[in-house]
Design a protein around this motif. Structure first.
Motif, PDB file in Angstrom:
ATOM      1  N   ALA A  15       0.843  -1.200   0.000  1.00  0.00           N
ATOM      2  CA  ALA A  15       0.000   0.000   0.000  1.00  0.00           C
ATOM      3  C   ALA A  15       0.876   1.247   0.000  1.00  0.00           C
ATOM      4  O   ALA A  15       0.588   2.220  -0.702  1.00  0.00           O
ATOM      5  N   GLY A  16       1.958   1.231   0.764  1.00  0.00           N
ATOM      6  CA  GLY A  16       2.870   2.366   0.803  1.00  0.00           C
ATOM      7  C   GLY A  16       3.502   2.633  -0.552  1.00  0.00           C
ATOM      8  O   GLY A  16       3.665   3.787  -0.962  1.00  0.00           O
ATOM      9  N   VAL A  17       3.832   1.576  -1.269  1.00  0.00           N
ATOM     10  CA  VAL A  17       4.400   1.718  -2.616  1.00  0.00           C
ATOM     11  C   VAL A  17       3.403   2.406  -3.531  1.00  0.00           C
ATOM     12  O   VAL A  17       3.745   3.336  -4.272  1.00  0.00           O
ATOM     13  N   HIS A  18       2.161   1.999  -3.482  1.00  0.00           N
ATOM     14  CA  HIS A  18       1.139   2.592  -4.346  1.00  0.00           C
ATOM     15  C   HIS A  18       0.843   4.039  -3.972  1.00  0.00           C
ATOM     16  O   HIS A  18       0.613   4.880  -4.845  1.00  0.00           O
ATOM     17  N   LEU A  19       0.850   4.344  -2.676  1.00  0.00           N
ATOM     18  CA  LEU A  19       0.644   5.722  -2.235  1.00  0.00           C
ATOM     19  C   LEU A  19       1.753   6.623  -2.766  1.00  0.00           C
ATOM     20  O   LEU A  19       1.496   7.740  -3.223  1.00  0.00           O
ATOM     21  N   THR A  20       2.983   6.139  -2.711  1.00  0.00           N
ATOM     22  CA  THR A  20       4.121   6.914  -3.210  1.00  0.00           C
ATOM     23  C   THR A  20       4.018   7.140  -4.711  1.00  0.00           C
ATOM     24  O   THR A  20       4.229   8.251  -5.200  1.00  0.00           O
ATOM     25  N   ARG A  21       3.663   6.091  -5.442  1.00  0.00           N
ATOM     26  CA  ARG A  21       3.532   6.225  -6.894  1.00  0.00           C
ATOM     27  C   ARG A  21       2.422   7.196  -7.262  1.00  0.00           C
ATOM     28  O   ARG A  21       2.562   8.005  -8.181  1.00  0.00           O
ATOM     29  N   ALA A  22       1.307   7.132  -6.548  1.00  0.00           N
ATOM     30  CA  ALA A  22       0.191   8.040  -6.828  1.00  0.00           C
ATOM     31  C   ALA A  22       0.596   9.489  -6.545  1.00  0.00           C
ATOM     32  O   ALA A  22       0.265  10.391  -7.322  1.00  0.00           O
ATOM     33  N   ALA A  23       1.320   9.711  -5.451  1.00  0.00           N
ATOM     34  CA  ALA A  23       1.740  11.065  -5.090  1.00  0.00           C
ATOM     35  C   ALA A  23       2.651  11.675  -6.152  1.00  0.00           C
ATOM     36  O   ALA A  23       2.579  12.869  -6.430  1.00  0.00           O
ATOM     37  N   LYS A  24       3.480  10.849  -6.775  1.00  0.00           N
ATOM     38  CA  LYS A  24       4.365  11.340  -7.833  1.00  0.00           C
ATOM     39  C   LYS A  24       3.585  11.871  -9.032  1.00  0.00           C
ATOM     40  O   LYS A  24       4.078  12.681  -9.792  1.00  0.00           O
ATOM     41  N   HIS A  25       2.359  11.400  -9.191  1.00  0.00           N
ATOM     42  CA  HIS A  25       1.498  11.832 -10.298  1.00  0.00           C
ATOM     43  C   HIS A  25       0.446  12.835  -9.843  1.00  0.00           C
ATOM     44  O   HIS A  25      -0.520  13.104 -10.555  1.00  0.00           O
ATOM     45  N   GLY A  26       0.620  13.364  -8.613  1.00  0.00           N
ATOM     46  CA  GLY A  26      -0.308  14.355  -8.094  1.00  0.00           C
ATOM     47  C   GLY A  26      -1.656  13.784  -7.696  1.00  0.00           C
ATOM     48  O   GLY A  26      -2.649  14.503  -7.661  1.00  0.00           O
ATOM     49  N   ARG A  27      -1.678  12.516  -7.397  1.00  0.00           N
ATOM     50  CA  ARG A  27      -2.937  11.871  -7.015  1.00  0.00           C
ATOM     51  C   ARG A  27      -2.858  11.367  -5.582  1.00  0.00           C
ATOM     52  O   ARG A  27      -1.784  11.129  -5.054  1.00  0.00           O
ATOM     53  N   ALA A  28      -4.014  11.204  -4.986  1.00  0.00           N
ATOM     54  CA  ALA A  28      -4.097  10.640  -3.634  1.00  0.00           C
ATOM     55  C   ALA A  28      -4.940   9.372  -3.694  1.00  0.00           C
ATOM     56  O   ALA A  28      -5.835   9.247  -4.520  1.00  0.00           O
ATOM     57  N   MET A  29      -4.619   8.441  -2.834  1.00  0.00           N
ATOM     58  CA  MET A  29      -5.388   7.199  -2.768  1.00  0.00           C
ATOM     59  C   MET A  29      -6.019   7.074  -1.387  1.00  0.00           C
ATOM     60  O   MET A  29      -5.467   7.550  -0.394  1.00  0.00           O
ATOM     61  N   ARG A  30      -7.151   6.431  -1.362  1.00  0.00           N
ATOM     62  CA  ARG A  30      -7.807   6.117  -0.099  1.00  0.00           C
ATOM     63  C   ARG A  30      -8.012   4.612  -0.043  1.00  0.00           C
ATOM     64  O   ARG A  30      -8.226   3.968  -1.064  1.00  0.00           O
ATOM     65  N   PHE A  31      -7.941   4.078   1.150  1.00  0.00           N
ATOM     66  CA  PHE A  31      -8.123   2.647   1.340  1.00  0.00           C
ATOM     67  C   PHE A  31      -9.258   2.416   2.312  1.00  0.00           C
ATOM     68  O   PHE A  31      -9.488   3.204   3.224  1.00  0.00           O
TER      69      PHE A  31
END
Length: 51
Positions: A15-31
């Motif tokens: 989950a941390g990996v995906h959060l980091t990748r999303a942040a690099k693209h200016g996006r946020a994720m919720r779980f």
């Protein structure tokens, strides 16, 4: 004990990996977490039904 089981199945590191990748693209994720209760007369029966 329950939190150890849940965190292992969710994969908090992944989950941390995906959060980091999303942040690099200016996006946020919720779980979210969905729990299903399995109720039987004994712990052994409940675990057997869960697997």
């Amino acid at each position: 004990m329950i939190l150890d089981i849940v965190s292992g199945r969710i994969g908090l590191e992944a989950a941390g990996v995906h959060l980091t990748r999303a942040a690099k693209h200016g996006r946020a994720m919720r779980f979210g977490v969905r729990l299903n209760l399995i109720v039987r007369d004994t712990d052994e029966q409940a675990w057997a039904a869960a697997t």
